[in-house]
Design a protein around this motif. Structure first.
Motif, PDB file in Angstrom:
ATOM      1  N   ILE A 160       0.846  -1.196   0.000  1.00  0.00           N
ATOM      2  CA  ILE A 160       0.000   0.000   0.000  1.00  0.00           C
ATOM      3  C   ILE A 160       0.884   1.250   0.000  1.00  0.00           C
ATOM      4  O   ILE A 160       0.574   2.241  -0.624  1.00  0.00           O
ATOM      5  N   ASP A 161       2.003   1.194   0.678  1.00  0.00           N
ATOM      6  CA  ASP A 161       3.008   2.247   0.801  1.00  0.00           C
ATOM      7  C   ASP A 161       2.540   3.393   1.682  1.00  0.00           C
ATOM      8  O   ASP A 161       2.981   3.509   2.808  1.00  0.00           O
ATOM      9  N   PHE A 162       1.644   4.235   1.208  1.00  0.00           N
ATOM     10  CA  PHE A 162       1.277   5.409   1.999  1.00  0.00           C
ATOM     11  C   PHE A 162       0.279   5.057   3.085  1.00  0.00           C
ATOM     12  O   PHE A 162      -0.678   4.332   2.860  1.00  0.00           O
ATOM     13  N   THR A 163       0.551   5.583   4.254  1.00  0.00           N
ATOM     14  CA  THR A 163      -0.324   5.411   5.399  1.00  0.00           C
ATOM     15  C   THR A 163      -0.674   6.790   5.943  1.00  0.00           C
ATOM     16  O   THR A 163       0.019   7.769   5.679  1.00  0.00           O
ATOM     17  N   MET A 164      -1.734   6.845   6.683  1.00  0.00           N
ATOM     18  CA  MET A 164      -2.050   8.046   7.445  1.00  0.00           C
ATOM     19  C   MET A 164      -1.542   7.775   8.858  1.00  0.00           C
ATOM     20  O   MET A 164      -2.002   6.838   9.510  1.00  0.00           O
ATOM     21  N   MET A 165      -0.546   8.551   9.284  1.00  0.00           N
ATOM     22  CA  MET A 165       0.026   8.401  10.616  1.00  0.00           C
ATOM     23  C   MET A 165      -0.689   9.371  11.547  1.00  0.00           C
ATOM     24  O   MET A 165      -0.710  10.575  11.315  1.00  0.00           O
ATOM     25  N   ASP A 166      -1.266   8.829  12.598  1.00  0.00           N
ATOM     26  CA  ASP A 166      -2.022   9.609  13.567  1.00  0.00           C
ATOM     27  C   ASP A 166      -1.200   9.718  14.847  1.00  0.00           C
ATOM     28  O   ASP A 166      -0.887   8.710  15.486  1.00  0.00           O
TER      29      ASP A 166
ATOM     30  N   GLY B 167      -4.025  11.377  22.298  1.00  0.00           N
ATOM     31  CA  GLY B 167      -4.815  11.810  23.438  1.00  0.00           C
ATOM     32  C   GLY B 167      -5.355  13.222  23.302  1.00  0.00           C
ATOM     33  O   GLY B 167      -6.160  13.664  24.105  1.00  0.00           O
ATOM     34  N   GLY B 168      -4.921  13.936  22.277  1.00  0.00           N
ATOM     35  CA  GLY B 168      -5.348  15.317  22.093  1.00  0.00           C
ATOM     36  C   GLY B 168      -6.530  15.441  21.147  1.00  0.00           C
ATOM     37  O   GLY B 168      -6.878  14.503  20.436  1.00  0.00           O
ATOM     38  N   LYS B 169      -7.141  16.588  21.180  1.00  0.00           N
ATOM     39  CA  LYS B 169      -8.236  16.869  20.263  1.00  0.00           C
ATOM     40  C   LYS B 169      -7.939  18.176  19.568  1.00  0.00           C
ATOM     41  O   LYS B 169      -7.822  19.201  20.237  1.00  0.00           O
ATOM     42  N   PRO B 170      -7.750  18.162  18.282  1.00  0.00           N
ATOM     43  CA  PRO B 170      -7.779  16.973  17.443  1.00  0.00           C
ATOM     44  C   PRO B 170      -6.433  16.254  17.479  1.00  0.00           C
ATOM     45  O   PRO B 170      -5.418  16.841  17.851  1.00  0.00           O
ATOM     46  N   SER B 171      -6.448  15.011  17.062  1.00  0.00           N
ATOM     47  CA  SER B 171      -5.172  14.317  16.884  1.00  0.00           C
ATOM     48  C   SER B 171      -4.532  14.903  15.618  1.00  0.00           C
ATOM     49  O   SER B 171      -5.129  15.712  14.924  1.00  0.00           O
TER      50      SER B 171
ATOM     51  N   VAL C 263       1.177   5.876  18.442  1.00  0.00           N
ATOM     52  CA  VAL C 263       0.737   6.247  17.092  1.00  0.00           C
ATOM     53  C   VAL C 263      -0.234   5.208  16.543  1.00  0.00           C
ATOM     54  O   VAL C 263      -0.227   4.045  16.958  1.00  0.00           O
ATOM     55  N   GLN C 264      -1.043   5.659  15.606  1.00  0.00           N
ATOM     56  CA  GLN C 264      -1.941   4.778  14.866  1.00  0.00           C
ATOM     57  C   GLN C 264      -1.606   4.972  13.388  1.00  0.00           C
ATOM     58  O   GLN C 264      -1.481   6.104  12.919  1.00  0.00           O
ATOM     59  N   LEU C 265      -1.427   3.864  12.671  1.00  0.00           N
ATOM     60  CA  LEU C 265      -1.182   3.905  11.230  1.00  0.00           C
ATOM     61  C   LEU C 265      -2.414   3.323  10.538  1.00  0.00           C
ATOM     62  O   LEU C 265      -2.890   2.251  10.914  1.00  0.00           O
ATOM     63  N   ILE C 266      -2.895   4.020   9.526  1.00  0.00           N
ATOM     64  CA  ILE C 266      -4.079   3.561   8.804  1.00  0.00           C
ATOM     65  C   ILE C 266      -3.705   3.430   7.334  1.00  0.00           C
ATOM     66  O   ILE C 266      -3.432   4.423   6.649  1.00  0.00           O
TER      67      ILE C 266
ATOM     68  N   SER D 145       9.036  18.794  12.280  1.00  0.00           N
ATOM     69  CA  SER D 145       7.619  18.556  11.981  1.00  0.00           C
ATOM     70  C   SER D 145       6.782  18.468  13.261  1.00  0.00           C
ATOM     71  O   SER D 145       7.287  18.147  14.339  1.00  0.00           O
ATOM     72  N   LYS D 146       5.484  18.739  13.106  1.00  0.00           N
ATOM     73  CA  LYS D 146       4.571  18.623  14.242  1.00  0.00           C
ATOM     74  C   LYS D 146       4.500  17.184  14.731  1.00  0.00           C
ATOM     75  O   LYS D 146       4.448  16.936  15.933  1.00  0.00           O
ATOM     76  N   HIS D 147       4.487  16.221  13.795  1.00  0.00           N
ATOM     77  CA  HIS D 147       4.363  14.830  14.233  1.00  0.00           C
ATOM     78  C   HIS D 147       5.603  14.375  14.999  1.00  0.00           C
ATOM     79  O   HIS D 147       5.473  13.609  15.949  1.00  0.00           O
ATOM     80  N   ASN D 148       6.777  14.850  14.636  1.00  0.00           N
ATOM     81  CA  ASN D 148       7.954  14.522  15.447  1.00  0.00           C
ATOM     82  C   ASN D 148       7.812  15.095  16.854  1.00  0.00           C
ATOM     83  O   ASN D 148       8.127  14.433  17.835  1.00  0.00           O
ATOM     84  N   ALA D 149       7.316  16.322  16.935  1.00  0.00           N
ATOM     85  CA  ALA D 149       7.121  16.949  18.257  1.00  0.00           C
ATOM     86  C   ALA D 149       6.104  16.164  19.079  1.00  0.00           C
ATOM     87  O   ALA D 149       6.316  15.934  20.279  1.00  0.00           O
ATOM     88  N   TYR D 150       5.015  15.739  18.445  1.00  0.00           N
ATOM     89  CA  TYR D 150       4.012  14.939  19.166  1.00  0.00           C
ATOM     90  C   TYR D 150       4.592  13.600  19.611  1.00  0.00           C
ATOM     91  O   TYR D 150       4.337  13.145  20.725  1.00  0.00           O
ATOM     92  N   ILE D 151       5.376  12.960  18.746  1.00  0.00           N
ATOM     93  CA  ILE D 151       5.989  11.668  19.097  1.00  0.00           C
ATOM     94  C   ILE D 151       6.936  11.828  20.286  1.00  0.00           C
ATOM     95  O   ILE D 151       6.996  10.962  21.157  1.00  0.00           O
ATOM     96  N   GLU D 152       7.665  12.931  20.333  1.00  0.00           N
ATOM     97  CA  GLU D 152       8.585  13.159  21.450  1.00  0.00           C
ATOM     98  C   GLU D 152       7.837  13.329  22.771  1.00  0.00           C
ATOM     99  O   GLU D 152       8.345  12.961  23.820  1.00  0.00           O
ATOM    100  N   ARG D 153       6.612  13.848  22.721  1.00  0.00           N
ATOM    101  CA  ARG D 153       5.800  14.019  23.937  1.00  0.00           C
ATOM    102  C   ARG D 153       5.070  12.740  24.322  1.00  0.00           C
ATOM    103  O   ARG D 153       4.957  12.417  25.497  1.00  0.00           O
ATOM    104  N   ASP D 154       4.521  12.053  23.320  1.00  0.00           N
ATOM    105  CA  ASP D 154       3.765  10.808  23.547  1.00  0.00           C
ATOM    106  C   ASP D 154       3.938   9.976  22.289  1.00  0.00           C
ATOM    107  O   ASP D 154       3.428  10.344  21.226  1.00  0.00           O
ATOM    108  N   ASN D 155       4.643   8.879  22.409  1.00  0.00           N
ATOM    109  CA  ASN D 155       5.020   8.132  21.209  1.00  0.00           C
ATOM    110  C   ASN D 155       3.988   7.121  20.721  1.00  0.00           C
ATOM    111  O   ASN D 155       4.260   6.350  19.807  1.00  0.00           O
TER     112      ASN D 155
END
Length: 167
Positions: free
Chosen positions: A22-28, A32-36, A72-75, A60-70
């Motif tokens: 599939i290759d591309f995923t949506m990384m969430d 715990g935040g709203k919105p994710s 993740v959901q991949l879709i 990136s924002k996602h790197n910053a979020y991962i550093e705070r709470d790692n």
């Protein structure tokens, strides 16, 4: 759909087949935040342990979020082939130049100033839970079975779904 949970090697093979196919995923991230925070990411590899690898920008924002709470959901979704997978796990960011060199390709120049860009990081997602939906016989056969079911009123087995337990 029938249910078929997969274990260990068979689960790892299905994870690899779907994620890389599939290759591309949506990384969430920021679960715990709203919105994710959801972004498209290109899968570089599913390694022999089942870890899923990506490249990312350190700013990136996602790197910053991962550093705070790692967490993740991949879709993953490939509607044309009726293949889907969701993966929950934990992400780890690395700046290891050998890892980055392993995964960096010419297409990545779109996002970075070459392989030596100091902002290039790699993200390793270690799956904890995964679930897949897959057709058994491809899209055409599935559509034919759907038509047969609609005409006859008989339920058709359109594919398979189940948990992927790679541990």
């Amino acid at each position: 759909m029938s249910t078929k949970d997969l274990m260990r090697k068979e689960a790892l093979n299905k994870l690899k087949e779907l994620a890389e196919g599939i290759d591309f995923t949506m990384m969430d991230t920021n679960l715990g935040g709203k919105p994710s925070h959801i972004i498209p990411m290109s899968t570089k590899e599913v390694d022999a342990t089942g870890a899923i690898w990506f490249l990312s920008n350190s700013n990136s924002k996602h790197n910053a979020y991962i550093e705070r709470d790692n967490a993740v959901q991949l879709i993953y979704a490939k509607p044309g082939d009726m293949e889907y997978m969701t993966v929950f796990g934990h992400a780890y960011i690395t700046t290891d130049r050998n890892v980055i060199k392993k995964y960096y390709g010419k297409f990545d120049d779109t996002w970075f100033d070459g392989i030596d860009d100091p902002n290039v990081t790699a993200i390793k997602v270690i799956p904890e839970e995964a679930y897949y939906w897959d057709t058994k016989n491809g899209k055409l056969t599935t559509f034919i079975k759907m038509g047969v079911g609609a005409v006859t009123g008989k339920k058709q087995d359109l594919g398979v779904e189940g948990e992927l337990d790679i541990e």
